[in-house]
Design a protein around this motif. Sequence first.
Motif, PDB file in Angstrom:
ATOM      1  N   UNK B  68       0.821  -1.214   0.000  1.00  0.00           N
ATOM      2  CA  UNK B  68       0.000   0.000   0.000  1.00  0.00           C
ATOM      3  C   UNK B  68       0.852   1.259   0.000  1.00  0.00           C
ATOM      4  N   UNK B  69       1.920   1.259   0.806  1.00  0.00           N
ATOM      5  CA  UNK B  69       2.839   2.407   0.818  1.00  0.00           C
ATOM      6  C   UNK B  69       3.413   2.634  -0.576  1.00  0.00           C
ATOM      7  N   UNK B  70       3.793   1.539  -1.214  1.00  0.00           N
ATOM      8  CA  UNK B  70       4.352   1.653  -2.564  1.00  0.00           C
ATOM      9  C   UNK B  70       3.313   2.222  -3.525  1.00  0.00           C
ATOM     10  N   UNK B  71       2.063   1.733  -3.422  1.00  0.00           N
ATOM     11  CA  UNK B  71       0.998   2.204  -4.314  1.00  0.00           C
ATOM     12  C   UNK B  71       0.729   3.687  -4.099  1.00  0.00           C
ATOM     13  N   UNK B  72       0.736   4.109  -2.824  1.00  0.00           N
ATOM     14  CA  UNK B  72       0.417   5.507  -2.531  1.00  0.00           C
ATOM     15  C   UNK B  72       1.594   6.438  -2.838  1.00  0.00           C
ATOM     16  N   UNK B  73       2.771   5.856  -3.081  1.00  0.00           N
ATOM     17  CA  UNK B  73       3.938   6.661  -3.440  1.00  0.00           C
ATOM     18  C   UNK B  73       4.494   6.173  -4.749  1.00  0.00           C
ATOM     19  N   UNK B  74       3.596   5.946  -5.658  1.00  0.00           N
ATOM     20  CA  UNK B  74       3.922   5.228  -6.888  1.00  0.00           C
ATOM     21  C   UNK B  74       4.957   5.958  -7.746  1.00  0.00           C
ATOM     22  N   UNK B  75       5.134   7.244  -7.498  1.00  0.00           N
ATOM     23  CA  UNK B  75       6.158   7.986  -8.235  1.00  0.00           C
ATOM     24  C   UNK B  75       7.543   7.784  -7.634  1.00  0.00           C
ATOM     25  N   UNK B  76       7.577   7.227  -6.431  1.00  0.00           N
ATOM     26  CA  UNK B  76       8.861   7.057  -5.764  1.00  0.00           C
ATOM     27  C   UNK B  76       8.838   5.821  -4.867  1.00  0.00           C
ATOM     28  N   UNK B  77       8.690   4.684  -5.531  1.00  0.00           N
ATOM     29  CA  UNK B  77       8.613   3.418  -4.786  1.00  0.00           C
ATOM     30  C   UNK B  77       9.936   3.142  -4.075  1.00  0.00           C
ATOM     31  N   UNK B  78      11.031   3.517  -4.721  1.00  0.00           N
ATOM     32  CA  UNK B  78      12.368   3.342  -4.139  1.00  0.00           C
ATOM     33  C   UNK B  78      12.479   4.033  -2.788  1.00  0.00           C
ATOM     34  N   UNK B  79      11.974   5.263  -2.740  1.00  0.00           N
ATOM     35  CA  UNK B  79      12.018   6.036  -1.500  1.00  0.00           C
ATOM     36  C   UNK B  79      11.104   5.433  -0.448  1.00  0.00           C
ATOM     37  N   UNK B  80       9.889   5.096  -0.883  1.00  0.00           N
ATOM     38  CA  UNK B  80       8.886   4.563   0.050  1.00  0.00           C
ATOM     39  C   UNK B  80       9.342   3.261   0.693  1.00  0.00           C
ATOM     40  N   UNK B  81      10.082   2.436  -0.053  1.00  0.00           N
ATOM     41  CA  UNK B  81      10.462   1.116   0.453  1.00  0.00           C
ATOM     42  C   UNK B  81      11.948   1.038   0.824  1.00  0.00           C
ATOM     43  N   UNK B  82      12.595   2.192   1.008  1.00  0.00           N
ATOM     44  CA  UNK B  82      14.044   2.205   1.259  1.00  0.00           C
ATOM     45  C   UNK B  82      14.430   1.361   2.472  1.00  0.00           C
ATOM     46  N   UNK B  83      13.688   1.537   3.546  1.00  0.00           N
ATOM     47  CA  UNK B  83      14.019   0.797   4.778  1.00  0.00           C
ATOM     48  C   UNK B  83      13.830  -0.704   4.568  1.00  0.00           C
ATOM     49  N   UNK B  84      12.725  -1.071   3.924  1.00  0.00           N
ATOM     50  CA  UNK B  84      12.455  -2.487   3.659  1.00  0.00           C
ATOM     51  C   UNK B  84      13.488  -3.072   2.705  1.00  0.00           C
ATOM     52  N   UNK B  85      13.953  -2.225   1.788  1.00  0.00           N
ATOM     53  CA  UNK B  85      14.964  -2.680   0.838  1.00  0.00           C
ATOM     54  C   UNK B  85      16.236  -3.069   1.593  1.00  0.00           C
ATOM     55  N   UNK B  86      16.604  -2.237   2.553  1.00  0.00           N
ATOM     56  CA  UNK B  86      17.805  -2.556   3.351  1.00  0.00           C
ATOM     57  C   UNK B  86      17.590  -3.798   4.200  1.00  0.00           C
ATOM     58  N   UNK B  87      16.402  -3.894   4.782  1.00  0.00           N
ATOM     59  CA  UNK B  87      16.097  -5.066   5.603  1.00  0.00           C
ATOM     60  C   UNK B  87      16.238  -6.354   4.798  1.00  0.00           C
ATOM     61  N   UNK B  88      15.709  -6.335   3.562  1.00  0.00           N
ATOM     62  CA  UNK B  88      15.757  -7.547   2.754  1.00  0.00           C
ATOM     63  C   UNK B  88      17.165  -7.861   2.308  1.00  0.00           C
ATOM     64  N   UNK B  89      17.986  -6.821   2.110  1.00  0.00           N
ATOM     65  CA  UNK B  89      19.352  -7.034   1.633  1.00  0.00           C
ATOM     66  C   UNK B  89      20.267  -7.548   2.730  1.00  0.00           C
ATOM     67  N   UNK B  90      20.125  -6.984   3.932  1.00  0.00           N
ATOM     68  CA  UNK B  90      21.128  -7.270   4.969  1.00  0.00           C
ATOM     69  C   UNK B  90      20.666  -8.222   6.057  1.00  0.00           C
ATOM     70  N   UNK B  91      19.356  -8.267   6.277  1.00  0.00           N
ATOM     71  CA  UNK B  91      18.863  -9.101   7.366  1.00  0.00           C
ATOM     72  C   UNK B  91      18.064 -10.290   6.839  1.00  0.00           C
ATOM     73  N   UNK B  92      17.029 -10.034   6.066  1.00  0.00           N
ATOM     74  CA  UNK B  92      16.148 -11.113   5.630  1.00  0.00           C
ATOM     75  C   UNK B  92      16.777 -11.983   4.551  1.00  0.00           C
ATOM     76  N   UNK B  93      17.417 -11.339   3.587  1.00  0.00           N
ATOM     77  CA  UNK B  93      18.115 -12.027   2.504  1.00  0.00           C
ATOM     78  C   UNK B  93      17.282 -13.138   1.876  1.00  0.00           C
ATOM     79  N   UNK B  94      16.043 -12.784   1.544  1.00  0.00           N
ATOM     80  CA  UNK B  94      15.156 -13.719   0.845  1.00  0.00           C
ATOM     81  C   UNK B  94      15.660 -13.869  -0.581  1.00  0.00           C
TER      82      UNK B  94
END
Lengths: 146, 142
Positions: B68-94
Amino acid sequence: VHLTAEEKALVTGLWGKVKVEEFGGEALGRLLVVYPWTQRFFDSFGDLSSADAVMGNPKVKAHGAKVLQSMGDGIKNLDNLKGTFSKLSELHCDKLHVDPENFRLLGNVLVCVLARHFGKDFTPAAQAAFQKVVAGVANALAAKYH
Amino acid sequence: MSLTTNERTIILAMWDKIATESEEIGRETLDRLLTVFPQAKTYFPHFDMNSRSAQLRAHGAKVMSAIGDAAKNIDNVSGALARLSEMHAYILRVDPVNFKLLSHCLLVTLATHFPADFTAEAHEAWDKFMSLVSSVLTEKYR
């Protein structure tokens, strides 16, 4: 492909309610809309310029029906998908030059079409069974590639 | 990859419908993921089968909230999901393959809940949107 007795029952049960022509046309149409690069195989089909054009295109519908009919043959022969699709596999490799990745894409699109039509009846267990079927069919269609 | 105006309109319209039952959509999406692609369970060893439904609902809500955050910030999904992006890269590593599996299960869930709205165009827009979300979530992997 190995399905449990329960999974076979789920698949044949739902397949009995599939309107092959309608669902086939919808599945092929969606493939061409969702993954437009797949249109590369259908230059002779006429107007594919918009989602509406694709979904209403009579050649798409006719070909989609053929494809789903074939899938139905597979469902009647789940124990011998490689045998059932052997000739079609050769055709798709030697004459049609279709990358097998396209079979996987179509399989997933078909799952979405079934989900749309069957709603709640398309339970996670039913989806799991069908995903096995479409994966098996895709593998069978790729089996004769060289 | 960027979304056209038409695609954005479609995504937001569908999001309005999803929002009214997002927990259930999230729960069902994850249920489908873990049922249809059991290897995905390896990322949830802490899930207990007895309270699976409650856990799926809780986690599904989190996933849908991010979408939903991504949808509501559809012009800047990178910004909206920045924290989650880091989480997936360094901690979750799915493993990246799983994003396709989850995306597919979401589309299937949308198809079952919103058959009339899940047109070929909507299917294309959401497949592309989820592809964008997935690439943002994996962009820091290496």
